[in-house]
Design an enzyme around this catalytic site. Structure first.
Site, PDB file in Angstrom:
ATOM      1  N   ARG A  85       0.039  -3.258  66.048  1.00  0.00           N
ATOM      2  CA  ARG A  85       1.038  -3.169  67.121  1.00  0.00           C
ATOM      3  C   ARG A  85       2.474  -3.171  66.609  1.00  0.00           C
ATOM      4  O   ARG A  85       3.369  -2.704  67.284  1.00  0.00           O
ATOM      5  CB  ARG A  85       0.833  -4.329  68.101  1.00  0.00           C
ATOM      6  CG  ARG A  85      -0.414  -4.188  68.954  1.00  0.00           C
ATOM      7  CD  ARG A  85      -0.544  -5.303  69.976  1.00  0.00           C
ATOM      8  NE  ARG A  85      -0.853  -6.583  69.346  1.00  0.00           N
ATOM      9  CZ  ARG A  85      -0.989  -7.725  70.012  1.00  0.00           C
ATOM     10  NH1 ARG A  85      -0.821  -7.731  71.324  1.00  0.00           N
ATOM     11  NH2 ARG A  85      -1.280  -8.839  69.382  1.00  0.00           N
ATOM     12  N   TYR A 144     -12.068 -19.053  71.110  1.00  0.00           N
ATOM     13  CA  TYR A 144     -12.132 -18.249  69.884  1.00  0.00           C
ATOM     14  C   TYR A 144     -13.547 -18.252  69.307  1.00  0.00           C
ATOM     15  O   TYR A 144     -14.078 -17.202  68.920  1.00  0.00           O
ATOM     16  CB  TYR A 144     -11.140 -18.823  68.871  1.00  0.00           C
ATOM     17  CG  TYR A 144     -11.169 -18.194  67.506  1.00  0.00           C
ATOM     18  CD1 TYR A 144     -10.576 -16.956  67.272  1.00  0.00           C
ATOM     19  CD2 TYR A 144     -11.762 -18.847  66.425  1.00  0.00           C
ATOM     20  CE1 TYR A 144     -10.581 -16.374  66.008  1.00  0.00           C
ATOM     21  CE2 TYR A 144     -11.770 -18.286  65.161  1.00  0.00           C
ATOM     22  CZ  TYR A 144     -11.175 -17.053  64.953  1.00  0.00           C
ATOM     23  OH  TYR A 144     -11.193 -16.489  63.699  1.00  0.00           O
ATOM     24  N   VAL A 180      -5.597  -2.695  70.179  1.00  0.00           N
ATOM     25  CA  VAL A 180      -7.051  -2.529  70.064  1.00  0.00           C
ATOM     26  C   VAL A 180      -7.791  -2.993  71.308  1.00  0.00           C
ATOM     27  O   VAL A 180      -8.957  -2.646  71.509  1.00  0.00           O
ATOM     28  CB  VAL A 180      -7.611  -3.254  68.816  1.00  0.00           C
ATOM     29  CG1 VAL A 180      -7.046  -2.660  67.538  1.00  0.00           C
ATOM     30  CG2 VAL A 180      -7.373  -4.762  68.895  1.00  0.00           C
ATOM     31  N   LYS A 188     -16.025 -15.026  68.634  1.00  0.00           N
ATOM     32  CA  LYS A 188     -16.536 -14.665  67.306  1.00  0.00           C
ATOM     33  C   LYS A 188     -18.067 -14.702  67.273  1.00  0.00           C
ATOM     34  O   LYS A 188     -18.696 -13.906  66.577  1.00  0.00           O
ATOM     35  CB  LYS A 188     -15.940 -15.570  66.237  1.00  0.00           C
ATOM     36  CG  LYS A 188     -14.461 -15.331  65.972  1.00  0.00           C
ATOM     37  CD  LYS A 188     -14.181 -13.905  65.486  1.00  0.00           C
ATOM     38  CE  LYS A 188     -12.739 -13.734  65.037  1.00  0.00           C
ATOM     39  NZ  LYS A 188     -12.442 -12.343  64.607  1.00  0.00           N
TER      40      LYS A 188
END
Length: 251
Positions: free
Chosen positions: A37, A149, A59, A153
């Site tokens: 970005r 998070y 993304v 993942k």
């Protein structure tokens, strides 16, 4: 090992682990494109010889990824796609609202999905390719205060395992590399955040971060890049659906 005549794409390739991966692929002879970005960061990486070219995109946005690939030209097709872009937000579960979970899923999981959707069709056509997700040890075990998070993942690892089975006879491999805490600007920001919130020194915050690593250190980005290079080479043709741990023997 040489990757001459291979074309590679790395998201989040302007800094940290992504930059180390792009540099390693370039050194092995691949023509590397990087996405991100921050245009200034990407431009500097290209000027430094880390990659051949770049395009800016988010993304999390499928159309943005497709437009970036159009800008880079889809021909010749990408032989290697590295989904490295990611982010982490910390906080106890009861202070992690649904929006935090959505943000973590969007950047870590959907960002990977979008890259794989954009690059896999040409790989299937040519019956060769490497799809690699940079996940985390948090894709395999829980850690406190990073539930959103960790959930994202874990989802990335599930995607890798499932897609590897779908593509097993197509000449394409799908794998994940799972580093522990790495010596990147993300780790620096986390250390600063802990120090600011708790009053601990940066040294104390770092010690808490690496306490679970038996080697007692942060992982070097170049160590992650070396694992990626192995998975991109011809000697790894039979390795698919795997998660390669780079964590100093933590588990």
């Amino acid at each position: 090992m040489t990757l001459r005549e291979q074309r590679a794409l790395v998201t989040g390739g302007g800094r940290g682990i992504g930059r180390a991966i792009a540099a390693g692929l370039t050194a092995a002879g691949a023509r590397v494109s990087i996405l991100g970005r921050d245009e200034a960061t990407l431009r500097e990486a290209v000027a430094a010889g880390v990659a051949a070219d770049y395009a800016t995109c988010d993304v999390r946005d499928e159309a943005s990824v497709a437009a970036a690939l159009d800008q880079l030209s889809r021909e010749p097709a990408f032989d290697i796609a590295i989904a490295n872009a990611g982010a982490v937000e910390t906080g106890p579960f009861m202070r992690s609202d649904n929006e935090r979970f959505r943000r973590m899923l969007d950047i870590n999981l959907i960002g990977t999905v979008n890259l794989f959707h954009a690059t896999l069709p040409a790989m299937l056509e040519h019956r060769r390719g490497r799809l690699i997700a940079i996940a985390s040890t948090a894709g395999h075990r829980g850690y406190p205060y990073v539930s959103a998070y960790t959930a994202a993942k874990h989802a990335v690892i599930g995607l890798v395992k499932s897609l590897a089975l779908e593509t097993a006879r197509s000449g394409i491999t799908v794998n994940a590399v799972c580093p522990g805490y790495a010596d990147t600007d993300m780790a620096t920001a986390s250390i600063d955040n802990v120090a600011n919130k708790t009053g601990k020194s940066r040294e104390e915050a770092l010690a808490a971060m690496i306490k679970d690593n038996p080697q007692g250190r942060l992982i070097a980005p170049e160590e992650v890049a070396a694992a990626v290079l192995y998975l991109c080479g011809p000697v790894s043709d039979a390795v698919t659906g795997q998660s390669l741990m780079i964590n100093g023997g933590e588990f």
